[in-house]
Design a protein around this motif. Structure first.
Motif, PDB file in Angstrom:
ATOM      1  N   UNK A   1      -2.376  -8.191  12.870  1.00  0.00           N
ATOM      2  CA  UNK A   1      -1.867  -6.883  12.466  1.00  0.00           C
ATOM      3  C   UNK A   1      -0.403  -7.002  12.062  1.00  0.00           C
ATOM      4  N   UNK A   2      -0.012  -6.313  11.003  1.00  0.00           N
ATOM      5  CA  UNK A   2       1.350  -6.359  10.521  1.00  0.00           C
ATOM      6  C   UNK A   2       2.327  -5.742  11.517  1.00  0.00           C
ATOM      7  N   UNK A   3       3.532  -6.330  11.587  1.00  0.00           N
ATOM      8  CA  UNK A   3       4.635  -5.690  12.283  1.00  0.00           C
ATOM      9  C   UNK A   3       5.527  -5.035  11.238  1.00  0.00           C
ATOM     10  N   UNK A   4       5.774  -3.741  11.415  1.00  0.00           N
ATOM     11  CA  UNK A   4       6.508  -2.950  10.424  1.00  0.00           C
ATOM     12  C   UNK A   4       7.910  -2.674  10.961  1.00  0.00           C
ATOM     13  N   UNK A   5       8.925  -3.006  10.172  1.00  0.00           N
ATOM     14  CA  UNK A   5      10.315  -2.833  10.580  1.00  0.00           C
ATOM     15  C   UNK A   5      11.072  -2.073   9.499  1.00  0.00           C
ATOM     16  N   UNK A   6      11.866  -1.114   9.917  1.00  0.00           N
ATOM     17  CA  UNK A   6      12.768  -0.368   9.031  1.00  0.00           C
ATOM     18  C   UNK A   6      14.184  -0.882   9.256  1.00  0.00           C
ATOM     19  N   UNK A   7      14.922  -1.093   8.167  1.00  0.00           N
ATOM     20  CA  UNK A   7      16.338  -1.438   8.277  1.00  0.00           C
ATOM     21  C   UNK A   7      17.153  -0.388   7.531  1.00  0.00           C
ATOM     22  N   UNK A   8      18.354  -0.127   8.022  1.00  0.00           N
ATOM     23  CA  UNK A   8      19.172   0.916   7.397  1.00  0.00           C
ATOM     24  C   UNK A   8      20.641   0.678   7.705  1.00  0.00           C
ATOM     25  N   UNK A   9      21.486   1.025   6.748  1.00  0.00           N
ATOM     26  CA  UNK A   9      22.934   1.055   6.940  1.00  0.00           C
ATOM     27  C   UNK A   9      23.362   2.513   6.820  1.00  0.00           C
ATOM     28  N   UNK A  87       6.062  -6.369   7.279  1.00  0.00           N
ATOM     29  CA  UNK A  87       6.341  -5.385   6.242  1.00  0.00           C
ATOM     30  C   UNK A  87       7.695  -4.760   6.566  1.00  0.00           C
ATOM     31  N   UNK A  88       8.598  -4.765   5.579  1.00  0.00           N
ATOM     32  CA  UNK A  88       9.968  -4.302   5.794  1.00  0.00           C
ATOM     33  C   UNK A  88      10.286  -3.158   4.838  1.00  0.00           C
ATOM     34  N   UNK A  89      10.901  -2.103   5.399  1.00  0.00           N
ATOM     35  CA  UNK A  89      11.302  -0.963   4.582  1.00  0.00           C
ATOM     36  C   UNK A  89      12.817  -0.800   4.666  1.00  0.00           C
ATOM     37  N   UNK A  90      13.556  -1.159   3.600  1.00  0.00           N
ATOM     38  CA  UNK A  90      14.992  -0.874   3.566  1.00  0.00           C
ATOM     39  C   UNK A  90      15.193   0.588   3.146  1.00  0.00           C
ATOM     40  N   UNK A  91      15.774   1.394   4.019  1.00  0.00           N
ATOM     41  CA  UNK A  91      15.875   2.826   3.751  1.00  0.00           C
ATOM     42  C   UNK A  91      17.261   3.339   4.114  1.00  0.00           C
ATOM     43  N   UNK A 112      -2.072  -1.834   5.544  1.00  0.00           N
ATOM     44  CA  UNK A 112      -2.973  -2.378   4.543  1.00  0.00           C
ATOM     45  C   UNK A 112      -2.281  -3.092   3.398  1.00  0.00           C
ATOM     46  N   UNK A 113      -0.944  -3.131   3.410  1.00  0.00           N
ATOM     47  CA  UNK A 113      -0.225  -3.791   2.321  1.00  0.00           C
ATOM     48  C   UNK A 113      -0.271  -5.313   2.477  1.00  0.00           C
ATOM     49  N   UNK A 114      -0.041  -5.995   1.374  1.00  0.00           N
ATOM     50  CA  UNK A 114      -0.053  -7.453   1.317  1.00  0.00           C
ATOM     51  C   UNK A 114       1.351  -7.968   1.617  1.00  0.00           C
ATOM     52  N   UNK A 115       1.494  -8.792   2.640  1.00  0.00           N
ATOM     53  CA  UNK A 115       2.809  -9.296   3.024  1.00  0.00           C
ATOM     54  C   UNK A 115       3.345 -10.332   2.043  1.00  0.00           C
ATOM     55  N   UNK A 116       2.553 -10.674   1.003  1.00  0.00           N
ATOM     56  CA  UNK A 116       3.028 -11.573  -0.049  1.00  0.00           C
ATOM     57  C   UNK A 116       3.429 -10.800  -1.298  1.00  0.00           C
ATOM     58  N   UNK A 117       3.609  -9.487  -1.171  1.00  0.00           N
ATOM     59  CA  UNK A 117       3.965  -8.650  -2.320  1.00  0.00           C
ATOM     60  C   UNK A 117       5.247  -7.872  -2.038  1.00  0.00           C
ATOM     61  N   UNK A 118       5.927  -7.486  -3.109  1.00  0.00           N
ATOM     62  CA  UNK A 118       6.981  -6.475  -3.045  1.00  0.00           C
ATOM     63  C   UNK A 118       6.442  -5.228  -3.733  1.00  0.00           C
ATOM     64  N   UNK A 119       6.676  -4.069  -3.130  1.00  0.00           N
ATOM     65  CA  UNK A 119       6.112  -2.818  -3.629  1.00  0.00           C
ATOM     66  C   UNK A 119       7.216  -1.868  -4.085  1.00  0.00           C
ATOM     67  N   UNK A 120       6.969  -1.211  -5.189  1.00  0.00           N
ATOM     68  CA  UNK A 120       7.837  -0.132  -5.649  1.00  0.00           C
ATOM     69  C   UNK A 120       7.501   1.135  -4.871  1.00  0.00           C
ATOM     70  N   UNK A 121       8.520   1.776  -4.324  1.00  0.00           N
ATOM     71  CA  UNK A 121       8.350   2.993  -3.550  1.00  0.00           C
ATOM     72  C   UNK A 121       9.014   4.137  -4.308  1.00  0.00           C
ATOM     73  N   UNK A 122       8.199   5.081  -4.790  1.00  0.00           N
ATOM     74  CA  UNK A 122       8.739   6.143  -5.644  1.00  0.00           C
ATOM     75  C   UNK A 122       9.541   7.152  -4.837  1.00  0.00           C
ATOM     76  N   UNK A 123      10.428   7.827  -5.540  1.00  0.00           N
ATOM     77  CA  UNK A 123      11.344   8.818  -4.975  1.00  0.00           C
ATOM     78  C   UNK A 123      10.932  10.220  -5.395  1.00  0.00           C
TER      79      UNK A 123
END
Length: 588
Positions: A1-9, A87-91, A112-123
């Motif tokens: 199972x993926x570990x999901x981490x958010x990073x932020x400044x 899976x990493x989300x820079x926010x 369900x995302x692929x850890x070998x991909x980068x995804x565009x996240x719309x605004x």
């Protein structure tokens, strides 16, 4: 199972930081946040959330400039290498991940995302419908409006396996990632993340936006880079503030629809977000002070003053903790001496302790021990090259800016101080006069004999000894605290006496009213306390009649004897030590 981490400044986001953290943890396993010298309640709220036990890791940043790309890339690799992110989300703190298209949770989509991909996240741009109503409530529960169309621009979601396989970098703003190649920068290809988008609350009120612009433009100007134009909208807004005009973001919603986010998110109860409305002038003034501090500290760095950090060895865990604190120091010019005090030591033991250091290679590290070559203190005096000396004792905690702040106090005055103390436990008004220390702390200048007499009368000494910065000449006069240890147990009262009892009148002590050092006063072991009382008795015998009035000395002896009540309950004290102390009490 993926570990999901958010990073932020983040910087000055008190009005929504609790909403951001609690919402992000509905889909993420951990959050790594770098607090960029916030001057509002952001830091306090983050610490309160961390103390709840939430999986939140906080770093403090001290630089003035907005080094967003550098910080976010550092957080990304920390999340990947140390926290095992898949899976990493820079926010940013004003960005909330939502799915308003179907009932699938954000977490299930991310898993369900692929850890070998980068995804565009719309605004999509959102705004509170009533900026000053229910400001202490969860932001996504409040009435809002949103843009009818997806906004230009995007963020990305990082598949960490790809980052591990073929490392890349995030740009300022984390709008895309790139590889450095021989042909130049090459964007990492992406695919659009299904169903998800970022609810971007760029504007929450006129006060909030003006406060954001006022500080952000200064931080951007302090660091020009190829990516600075991504924040170019801040310049015209800053000019509007100077002209007294309303600050209007370029994407302020004029064509919008009312929208209810509540059906699409988990509701959160906020605990720490009352009275957090942004203050433009306060934040701008704080940013200006940071700029002044940075200028002052740049002058300090140009002097290249070296600091000798002395670490008495007790055990491997304490030494690792000391090393970890020193690695975080933002002042780079220091050397480390580890003292093996309790045993003779061997070259093999010294080599093992050297291997525990994994910090910068340019930092000189030596382990000293007493052998046939003579005294460990003589070796320390001969080999140390610092202009100043600081001792790092077990359990003492230093802030990351400890060295630079203490050195600035010693060096950046009309006359330098031979000793700088921090975090004093008593009222400094007894040691008047004050003068203003640039940039924000008050500073007391006690005379050495008055300070020692005060310690003698109260049976206490300033907490700053555990983090005192001492000029090399003063340390030599104190003989590097020779005979001030019992094995590896420091005798702080003896150190104080050795350091300041006969200090020349033309040397000065500075006491900064700030907390750059914290010490575990509530955790003093009974044997340590007993030795302190025995030291106090000896010094009162030797120095009391000379330095204290008869009335003060009589009261001090009463206080000393009254402390014996503590010893009556000392069931875990060493019997011989307790017997010696009680015998002394009987003599008083």
């Amino acid at each position: 199972m993926h570990k999901i981490v958010v990073i932020s400044m983040v910087k000055n986001e008190a009005d929504l930081i609790e909403s951001f953290v609690r919402h992000s943890l509905t889909f993420a396993d951990e959050i790594l946040i770098a607090d960029h010298a916030s001057s509002d309640q952001t830091g306090e709220i983050l610490r309160a959330l961390q103390e709840e036990g939430l999986p939140l890791h906080i770093k403090r940043l001290f630089q003035v400039e907005l080094a967003h790309a550098e910080v976010m890339n550092s957080l990304m690799w920390e999340a990947v290498r140390q926290h095992g992110a898949d899976i990493l989300l820079p926010m940013d703190a004003d960005e909330f991940l939502v799915n308003t298209e179907n009932g699938t949770s954000c977490r299930d989509i991310l898993l369900g995302l692929d850890a070998m991909q980068v995804y565009k996240l719309e605004w999509r741009v959102y705004e509170p419908l009533h900026p000053h109503q229910d400001e202490d409530k969860f932001l996504l529960s409040r009435p809002c409006r949103r843009g009818k169309e997806v906004a230009s621009g995007q963020k990305i979601i990082v598949g960490c396996d790809l980052a591990r396989t073929k490392p890349f970098k995030l740009i300022q703003g984390c709008h895309y990632a790139y590889w450095d190649t021989e042909q130049g920068r090459q964007n990492v290809p992406w695919t659009t993340a299904p169903f998800l988008h970022t609810a971007h609350f760029h504007w929450r009120s006129d006060e909030q936006y003006a406060a954001k612009v006022a500080v952000s433009w200064i931080n951007n100007v302090a660091k020009y880079s190829i990516h600075t134009p991504t924040a170019g909208y801040l310049g015209p807004c800053f000019e509007s503030i100077r002209k007294g005009e309303r600050v209007v973001p370029a994407n302020l919603l004029s064509d919008a629809e009312e929208y209810d986010l509540k059906p699409h998110v988990l509701m959160q109860e906020l605990r720490y977000s009352a009275d957090v409305r942004p203050d433009v002038l306060k934040n701008l003034m704080s940013a200006s002070v940071l700029m002044a501090e940075a200028y002052l500290e740049k002058k300090l760095l140009d002097r290249h003053r070296k600091i000798t950090m002395v670490v008495p060895y007790t055990d491997d865990a304490s030494l690792r903790d000391a090393f970890a604190q020193l690695k975080k120091q933002i002042y780079p010019y220091y050397e480390i001496f580890v003292l093996m005090l309790e045993e003779h030591g061997t070259a093999m033991q010294a080599e093992r302790l050297l291997s525990l250091w994994d910090g910068a290679k340019e930092i000189s590290l030596k382990v000293l021990y007493t052998d046939t070559d003579g005294s460990i203190y003589r070796k320390l005096s001969e080999q140390a090259t610092g202009d100043y000396v600081a001792w790092l004792f077990p359990k003492t905690v230093l802030t990351e800016d400890y060295l630079v702040k203490m050195l600035a106090a010693a060096e950046m005055q009309d006359f330098p101080f031979c000793i700088v103390l921090t975090s004093d436990r008593r009222n400094l008004s007894e040691w008047m006069p004050y003068f203003s220390y640039p940039v924000k702390e008050e500073m007391g200048i006690p005379k050495a004999n008055l300070l020692y007499a005060h310690c003698l009368e109260g049976g206490q000494y300033p907490a700053g000894m555990e983090g005192a910065l001492i000029k090399r000449s003063s340390m030599e006069r104190a003989r590097w605290y020779q005979d001030c240890f019992l094995g590896s147990q420091p005798l702080f009262f003896s150190m104080w006496r050795r350091l300041i009892r006969d200090m020349p009148d033309d040397e000065h002590i500075a006491v900064i009213a700030a907390d750059y050092v914290s010490c575990p006063w509530e955790q003093v072991e009974i044997d340590t306390w007993l030795w302190h009382q025995i030291e106090w008795y000896g010094f009162l015998q030797e120095d009391g009649a000379e330095l204290l009035s008869k009335e003060a000395l009589d009261e001090t002896w009463k206080r000393f004897k009254g402390n014996a009540n503590i010893a009556k309950h000392a069931t875990d004290a060493t019997p011989e030590l307790l017997k010696e102390y009680l015998a002394i009490v009987q003599q008083v």
